[in-house]
Design a protein around this motif. Structure first.
Motif, mmCIF file in Angstrom:
data_model
loop_
_atom_site.group_PDB
_atom_site.id
_atom_site.type_symbol
_atom_site.label_atom_id
_atom_site.label_comp_id
_atom_site.label_asym_id
_atom_site.label_seq_id
_atom_site.Cartn_x
_atom_site.Cartn_y
_atom_site.Cartn_z
ATOM 1 N N THR A 141 90.119 52.994 39.473
ATOM 2 C CA THR A 141 91.446 53.268 39.184
ATOM 3 C C THR A 141 91.712 54.619 38.812
ATOM 4 O O THR A 141 90.592 55.301 38.492
ATOM 5 N N LEU A 142 92.967 54.669 38.445
ATOM 6 C CA LEU A 142 93.235 56.170 37.818
ATOM 7 C C LEU A 142 92.512 56.439 36.661
ATOM 8 O O LEU A 142 92.007 57.451 36.013
ATOM 9 N N THR A 143 92.186 55.292 35.696
ATOM 10 C CA THR A 143 91.325 55.420 34.594
ATOM 11 C C THR A 143 89.860 56.086 35.000
ATOM 12 O O THR A 143 89.475 56.645 34.190
ATOM 13 N N GLU A 144 89.142 55.336 35.881
ATOM 14 C CA GLU A 144 87.787 55.670 36.199
ATOM 15 C C GLU A 144 87.975 57.052 37.067
ATOM 16 O O GLU A 144 86.895 57.935 36.781
ATOM 17 N N VAL A 145 88.757 57.655 37.892
ATOM 18 C CA VAL A 145 88.765 58.872 38.386
ATOM 19 C C VAL A 145 89.210 60.096 37.558
ATOM 20 O O VAL A 145 89.236 61.135 38.127
ATOM 21 N N THR A 146 89.747 59.844 36.318
ATOM 22 C CA THR A 146 90.125 60.911 35.855
ATOM 23 C C THR A 146 88.981 60.805 34.686
ATOM 24 O O THR A 146 88.015 60.055 34.526
ATOM 25 N N GLY A 147 89.021 62.038 33.827
ATOM 26 C CA GLY A 147 87.913 62.208 32.856
ATOM 27 C C GLY A 147 88.166 63.424 31.921
ATOM 28 O O GLY A 147 89.014 64.190 32.254
ATOM 29 N N PRO A 148 87.553 63.772 30.991
ATOM 30 C CA PRO A 148 87.662 64.770 29.847
ATOM 31 C C PRO A 148 87.544 66.100 30.471
ATOM 32 O O PRO A 148 86.532 66.452 31.158
ATOM 33 N N MET A 149 88.415 67.035 30.159
ATOM 34 C CA MET A 149 88.180 68.441 30.532
ATOM 35 C C MET A 149 87.803 69.221 29.253
ATOM 36 O O MET A 149 88.770 68.993 28.378
ATOM 37 N N PHE A 150 86.916 69.940 29.300
ATOM 38 C CA PHE A 150 86.823 70.612 28.068
ATOM 39 C C PHE A 150 87.266 72.385 28.201
ATOM 40 O O PHE A 150 86.718 72.888 28.977
ATOM 41 N N GLY A 151 87.964 72.720 26.943
ATOM 42 C CA GLY A 151 88.050 74.126 26.906
ATOM 43 C C GLY A 151 86.820 74.945 26.614
ATOM 44 O O GLY A 151 85.872 74.740 25.933
ATOM 45 N N HIS A 152 86.813 76.203 27.560
ATOM 46 C CA HIS A 152 85.430 77.007 26.898
ATOM 47 C C HIS A 152 85.362 77.622 26.055
ATOM 48 O O HIS A 152 84.542 78.337 25.606
ATOM 49 N N ASP A 153 86.636 77.555 25.103
ATOM 50 C CA ASP A 153 86.445 77.979 23.706
ATOM 51 C C ASP A 153 85.537 77.324 22.872
ATOM 52 O O ASP A 153 85.074 77.728 21.830
ATOM 53 N N LYS A 154 85.070 75.994 23.160
ATOM 54 C CA LYS A 154 84.249 75.288 22.577
ATOM 55 C C LYS A 154 82.722 75.832 22.648
ATOM 56 O O LYS A 154 82.120 75.329 21.583
ATOM 57 N N VAL A 155 82.780 76.802 23.461
ATOM 58 C CA VAL A 155 81.154 76.976 23.682
ATOM 59 C C VAL A 155 81.066 78.552 23.526
ATOM 60 O O VAL A 155 81.848 79.521 23.874
ATOM 61 N N GLY A 156 80.159 79.171 22.537
ATOM 62 C CA GLY A 156 80.180 80.515 22.360
ATOM 63 C C GLY A 156 79.360 81.247 23.291
ATOM 64 O O GLY A 156 78.280 80.533 23.896
ATOM 65 N N PRO A 157 79.297 82.594 23.101
ATOM 66 C CA PRO A 157 78.493 83.272 24.017
ATOM 67 C C PRO A 157 77.202 83.214 24.078
ATOM 68 O O PRO A 157 76.494 83.444 25.283
ATOM 69 N N ASP A 158 76.467 82.975 23.046
ATOM 70 C CA ASP A 158 75.040 82.853 22.932
ATOM 71 C C ASP A 158 74.517 81.384 22.869
ATOM 72 O O ASP A 158 73.555 81.166 22.773
ATOM 73 N N ASP A 159 75.357 80.354 23.301
ATOM 74 C CA ASP A 159 74.907 79.043 23.027
ATOM 75 C C ASP A 159 73.962 78.648 24.174
ATOM 76 O O ASP A 159 73.556 77.245 23.926
#
Lengths: 233, 191
Positions: free
Chosen positions: A40-58
């Motif tokens: 259903t709509l529940t299953e075919v959607t999911g989290p999107m993460f902002g790139h700000d969460k990851v640092g340049p050296d991570d």
């Protein structure tokens, strides 16, 4: 709204929950028949993460400490693809591993091998517009485990990916070509389909090997594919 | 185009916290998020009834309007930009977990159906070679639960209760335990 679901698992290409050779699965795997869940709509959607969460050296597990970690430096790169071979862009890739001696930085890992003050064993990255990711790290060691007598895990990296929906969530392990422990490993061998299983073994790659710096390994990751037609919702 | 076989899943193992704890999210709502603040807690146990201390729940839900923070949700409904809908919740040494969120709104289901408010859960742990999916429903939504198209797929009505979190008297707190096996084995989905 027309919902396009994700393709169902082809038997043998993913592990069954109960795999007695992996003893931890015996008391932790479902025993009752799973209920088939329509997407259903529940299953075919999911989290999107902002790139700000990851640092340049991570993506570089050899950085962040006073010195360099002990071990064979390697570059692990590849593409994240969907089930039709298209790149999956801008998706979060998380990686964790033990150090070169085969010890994890975790209170419960009591393996008699030294910790490395210059290595934590965690990294993360986003795929680029073409689905490419890259990590710089050190080759993890093999280590013993208590699953069976004289059991040893092959050298491996843990990968975690989300992809475009909650149905594409994947946690897997990447192995190294030619590791003699692979044929003996109950976790690797939980998948009966040999072609699917071999997707978990990286390939040595001279093209991504950097002169005077590090060997390159390629590891492409394929997420679940999508049905062709809407389910008429 | 040729179809590719997906990369097989492997267990998160006992030391997943090294790689996954940086994204622990046990409070999904922000101050400005609309909706009823709720707390969901429970205990995860294995086939011996022993607590499972090394598991992680990942939860996914709609906002209070019943809309997902995702491009494929094109419903004509207001979207709460402060709510992302994702949580990552570890179990503690006693197998307990707890997270705070807002109660999700209803979302469409197959056909012209409406789904009762629910939270989708992906559960990973040492011993699971592939995560299991399950869902959380809410005991104070009895009428909506009775017509929910997904709960209706569960043959044994008694087992539906394993997906219904029980609301405490006088507080927006829900109890939802997970049993991997046993007489009260939680319903898991083949998704």
């Amino acid at each position: 709204m027309d919902i396009v679901g994700y393709r169902r698992i082809v038997p043998g290409t993913q592990p069954e929950y109960l795999h007695p050779a992996y003893t931890s699965s015996v008391k932790r795997s479902p025993t009752k028949k799973l209920v088939q869940l329509p997407h259903t709509l529940t299953e075919v959607t999911g989290p999107m993460f902002g790139h700000d969460k990851v640092g340049p050296d991570d993506h570089d597990l050899t950085k962040g400490h006073a010195g360099a970690p002990i071990g064979e430096r390697i570059i692990v790169s590849g593409r994240v693809l969907d089930g039709d071979g298209r790149p999956v862009p801008n998706t979060l890739v998380e990686l964790w591993q033990c150090n070169a001696t085969g010890r994890y930085r975790h209170a419960n890992d009591q393996h008699d091998a030294p910790l490395d003050p210059n290595f934590d064993g965690a990294g993360r990255s986003f795929t680029d517009a073409e689905g490419n990711y890259k990590f710089i790290t050190i080759k993890p060691g093999a280590y013993p485990w208590r699953n069976h007598f004289n059991g040893w895990r092959p050298q491996h990296l843990h990968f975690s990916l989300f992809g475009p929906s909650f149905m594409t969530r994947l946690v897997t392990q990447m192995y190294f070509p030619g590791d003699p422990l692979i044929p003996l490993d109950p976790i690797f061998n939980c998948v009966t389909d040999a072609r699917a299983r071999d997707r978990m073994i990286s390939t040595f790659d001279i093209e991504t090997t950097v002169p005077d710096f590090a060997l390159g390994y390629r590891f492409d990751i394929v997420l679940r594919g999508r049905d062709a037609t809407p389910m008429g919702m | 185009m040729s179809k590719l076989t997906p990369t097989p899943s492997q267990t998160v193992g006992p030391y997943y916290s090294i790689g996954l704890n940086w994204l622990i999210t046990t409070d999904l709502a922000r101050d400005a998020t609309t909706g009823e603040r709720i707390v969901v807690s429970g205990r995860l146990t294995d086939g011996d009834g022993a607590p499972i201390p090394d598991a992680v729940l990942e939860v996914w839900q709609a906002d209070a309007n019943g809309r997902y923070a995702h491009a494929e949700d094109t419903q004509d409904k207001p979207k709460d930009a402060t709510f992302k809908g994702f949580g990552r919740v570890p179990t503690d040494k006693d197998g307990n977990f707890v997270f705070t969120t807002i109660k999700p709104g209803a979302v469409p289901g197959p056909g012209n159906s409406l789904q009762a408010p629910h939270i989708l859960v992906a559960l990973s742990m040492r011993g699971l070679l592939r995560h299991v999916y399950t869902r959380i429903y809410f005991s104070d939504e009895a009428a909506a639960n009775a017509t929910d198209p997904i709960l209706g797929l569960i043959d044994e009505p008694a087992r539906r209760a394993t997906l219904v979190a029980q609301r405490a008297k006088g507080a927006a707190e829900y109890r939802w335990d997970i049993a991997m096996q046993g007489t009260g084995e939680t319903v898991f989905f083949d998704a």
